[in-house]
Design an enzyme around this catalytic site. Structure first.
Site, mmCIF file in Angstrom:
data_model
loop_
_atom_site.group_PDB
_atom_site.id
_atom_site.type_symbol
_atom_site.label_atom_id
_atom_site.label_comp_id
_atom_site.label_asym_id
_atom_site.label_seq_id
_atom_site.Cartn_x
_atom_site.Cartn_y
_atom_site.Cartn_z
ATOM 1 N N GLY A 112 0.815 -1.224 0.000
ATOM 2 C CA GLY A 112 0.000 0.000 0.000
ATOM 3 C C GLY A 112 0.845 1.269 0.000
ATOM 4 O O GLY A 112 0.388 2.318 -0.446
ATOM 5 N N GLU A 135 2.639 -8.267 -1.963
ATOM 6 C CA GLU A 135 1.385 -8.862 -1.472
ATOM 7 C C GLU A 135 1.267 -10.365 -1.723
ATOM 8 O O GLU A 135 0.700 -11.096 -0.898
ATOM 9 C CB GLU A 135 0.171 -8.153 -2.091
HETATM 10 N N1 COA Z 1 1.675 -3.677 8.785
HETATM 11 C C1 COA Z 1 1.731 -3.655 10.117
HETATM 12 N N2 COA Z 1 2.848 -3.500 10.819
HETATM 13 C C2 COA Z 1 3.990 -3.342 10.118
HETATM 14 C C3 COA Z 1 4.030 -3.369 8.713
HETATM 15 C C4 COA Z 1 2.795 -3.530 8.033
HETATM 16 N N3 COA Z 1 2.717 -3.530 6.700
HETATM 17 N N4 COA Z 1 5.305 -3.217 8.307
HETATM 18 C C5 COA Z 1 6.045 -3.101 9.426
HETATM 19 N N5 COA Z 1 5.260 -3.188 10.520
HETATM 20 C C6 COA Z 1 5.662 -3.118 11.926
HETATM 21 C C7 COA Z 1 6.286 -4.433 12.400
HETATM 22 O O1 COA Z 1 5.270 -5.340 12.760
HETATM 23 C C8 COA Z 1 7.095 -3.943 13.583
HETATM 24 O O2 COA Z 1 6.209 -3.709 14.665
HETATM 25 P P1 COA Z 1 6.590 -4.266 16.170
HETATM 26 O O3 COA Z 1 7.895 -3.572 16.496
HETATM 27 O O4 COA Z 1 5.448 -3.801 16.997
HETATM 28 O O5 COA Z 1 6.742 -5.723 16.026
HETATM 29 C C9 COA Z 1 7.590 -2.575 13.124
HETATM 30 O O6 COA Z 1 6.692 -2.170 12.095
HETATM 31 C C10 COA Z 1 8.994 -2.591 12.577
HETATM 32 O O7 COA Z 1 9.031 -3.527 11.509
HETATM 33 P P2 COA Z 1 10.098 -4.726 11.425
HETATM 34 O O8 COA Z 1 9.533 -5.803 10.557
HETATM 35 O O9 COA Z 1 10.532 -5.123 12.810
HETATM 36 O O10 COA Z 1 11.315 -3.983 10.709
HETATM 37 P P3 COA Z 1 12.461 -4.652 9.832
HETATM 38 O O11 COA Z 1 13.508 -3.622 9.647
HETATM 39 O O12 COA Z 1 12.885 -5.963 10.402
HETATM 40 O O13 COA Z 1 11.783 -4.972 8.415
HETATM 41 C C11 COA Z 1 10.349 -4.523 6.508
HETATM 42 C C12 COA Z 1 11.308 -3.934 7.583
HETATM 43 C C13 COA Z 1 9.735 -3.336 5.748
HETATM 44 C C14 COA Z 1 11.140 -5.388 5.522
HETATM 45 C C15 COA Z 1 9.258 -5.349 7.201
HETATM 46 O O14 COA Z 1 8.677 -4.577 8.233
HETATM 47 C C16 COA Z 1 8.160 -5.836 6.299
HETATM 48 O O15 COA Z 1 8.376 -6.744 5.509
HETATM 49 N N6 COA Z 1 6.956 -5.246 6.420
HETATM 50 C C17 COA Z 1 5.782 -5.667 5.697
HETATM 51 C C18 COA Z 1 5.874 -5.269 4.246
HETATM 52 C C19 COA Z 1 4.676 -5.780 3.484
HETATM 53 O O16 COA Z 1 4.495 -6.955 3.267
HETATM 54 N N7 COA Z 1 3.839 -4.835 3.045
HETATM 55 C C20 COA Z 1 2.682 -5.143 2.268
HETATM 56 C C21 COA Z 1 1.480 -5.217 3.125
HETATM 57 S S1 COA Z 1 0.053 -5.626 2.151
#
Ligand code: COA
Length: 257
Positions: A112, A135
Site C-alpha cells: 500500500g 502482497e
Molecule cells: N503492517 C503492520 N505493521 C507493520 C508493517 C505492516 N505492513 N510493516 C512493518 N510493521 C511493523 C512491524 O510489525 C514492527 O512492529 P513491532 O515492532 O510492533 O513488532 C515494526 O513495524 C517494525 O518492523 P520490522 O519488521 O521489525 O522492521 P524490519 O527492519 O525488520 O523490516 C520490513 C522492515 C519493511 C522489511 C518489514 O517490516 C516488512 O516486511 N513489512 C511488511 C511489508 C509488506 O508486506 N507490506 C505489504 C502489506 S500488504
C-alpha cells in the site's frame, strides 16, 4: 483539525503531509487512511496551498504497506470492501486531486505504500528507498490500484515480474524503470521536492488542474483522453488565469497567478 497519525506543515504555498507512525514503519491503518483523506480534501480546498508533498516520518520508511494486523482475519466480503473504500477515499482521490501531489519516498515503500506513492502525480526517491508490491508473499494481491498503476508506470512485463516475485527495487532501479523521476540523498529529499513544488506553484493552478484531468483521462477506459483534452483546453479560456497569463506575456512581465 487534530490528527493522530499524520503531520501537516505549510511553507509558503507548499503543504507537506507526513505519515507519522514510525514505530509501525508508517503502515496504513484505517485511521491513517481516513486522516489522509481529510487532510488531502482540506488542502485541496485551501486556495493558499498550490502543491502538496507526501512523505513518511523519519528515515526508514515512506510506508511499509497496509497495516497487516488489521486485515489478518478478514473474509472475502471484508477484503473487497477494504480495497473498494481505500481506492475511493485515498488512492483514486489523490490521483484525481486538482492540486499537484509529489510523493517524497524516504525509505521503504511497500505494498500500500508504493500504491500510495503511485497515486501521487509523480515521485522522487531518496537513495536508501526500496520499493515493491510484496502482497503475493502474503497470499493476496495489491488492492489499492497497484495492479493497474504499476504497469502504467513501468510497463506490463516488469510489473508482472515485480508483483510475481514480490521483489524490491532499489532507488536506482526504480529510476531506470521510470517509477520515480529523481533519486537524491535522504537529507536532500524534502528540499529538492520543495524546489520542484515552488517551480510548479508559479504556474496557473487552474491550468494545472486541467492538465491533471486530461492526462489522467488517457488512462481511463470510459473517457477519451483527446476529448478530455479538448474540453479542458476550452475551459482554460474561461479562467482569470488565462487572461492574466496571456496579458502578462503581451505586456512582457511575469504573470501573477
Ligand atoms: N503492517 C503492520 N505493521 C507493520 C508493517 C505492516 N505492513 N510493516 C512493518 N510493521 C511493523 C512491524 O510489525 C514492527 O512492529 P513491532 O515492532 O510492533 O513488532 C515494526 O513495524 C517494525 O518492523 P520490522 O519488521 O521489525 O522492521 P524490519 O527492519 O525488520 O523490516 C520490513 C522492515 C519493511 C522489511 C518489514 O517490516 C516488512 O516486511 N513489512 C511488511 C511489508 C509488506 O508486506 N507490506 C505489504 C502489506 S500488504
Amino acid at each position: 483539525m487534530n490528527y493522530s497519525n499524520i503531520l501537516i506543515n505549510q511553507e509558503g504555498s507548499v503543504a507537506t503531509i507526513t505519515i507519522n507512525r514510525p514505530t509501525k514503519l508508517n503502515a496504513l491503518n484505517k485511521a491513517t487512511i481516513e486522516e489522509l483523506h481529510q487532510a488531502f480534501k482540506l488542502a485541496d480546498e485551501d486556495k493558499t496551498i498550490r502543491v502538496i508533498i507526501l512523505t513518511g516520518s523519519e528515515t526508514k520508511a515512506f510506508v511499509a504497506g497496509a497495516d497487516i494486523s488489521e486485515f489478518a482475519d478478514f473474509d472475502i466480503k471484508n477484503g473487497g470492501e477494504l480495497a473498494r473504500k481505500g481506492q475511493e477515499i485515498l488512492f483514486n482521490f489523490i490521483e484525481n486531486l486538482s492540486t499537484p501531489v509529489i510523493a517524497a519516498i524516504n525509505g521503504f515503500a511497500l505494498g500500500g505504500g508504493l500504491e500510495l506513492a503511485m497515486s501521487a502525480h509523480f515521485r522522487v526517491a531518496s537513495s536508501n528507498a526500496k520499493m515493491g508490491l510484496p502482497e503475493v508473499s502474503l497470499g493476496v494481491i495489491p488492492g489499492y490500484g497497484g495492479t493497474q498503476r504499476l504497469p502504467q508506470l513501468i510497463g506490463k512485463g516488469k510489473a508482472m515480474e515485480l508483483i510475481m516475485t514480490a521483489g524490491m527495487l532499489n532507488a536506482e532501479e526504480a529510476l531506470s524503470y521510470k517509477l520515480v523521476n529523481y533519486v537524491v540523498e535522504q537529507e536532500e529529499l524534502l528540499p529538492f521536492c520543495h524546489k520542484l513544488a515552488t517551480k510548479i506553484s508559479y504556474n496557473s493552478s487552474t491550468a494545472i488542474a486541467s492538465a491533471i484531468k486530461a492526462i489522467n483521462a488517457g488512462f481511463k477506459n470510459d473517457i477519451n483522453g483527446f476529448e478530455s483534452e479538448i474540453q479542458e483546453f476550452g475551459n482554460c479560456f474561461g479562467t482569470p488565469d488565462f487572461k492574466e497569463g496571456t496579458t502578462a506575456f503581451l505586456e512582457k512581465r511575469k504573470p501573477k497567478f
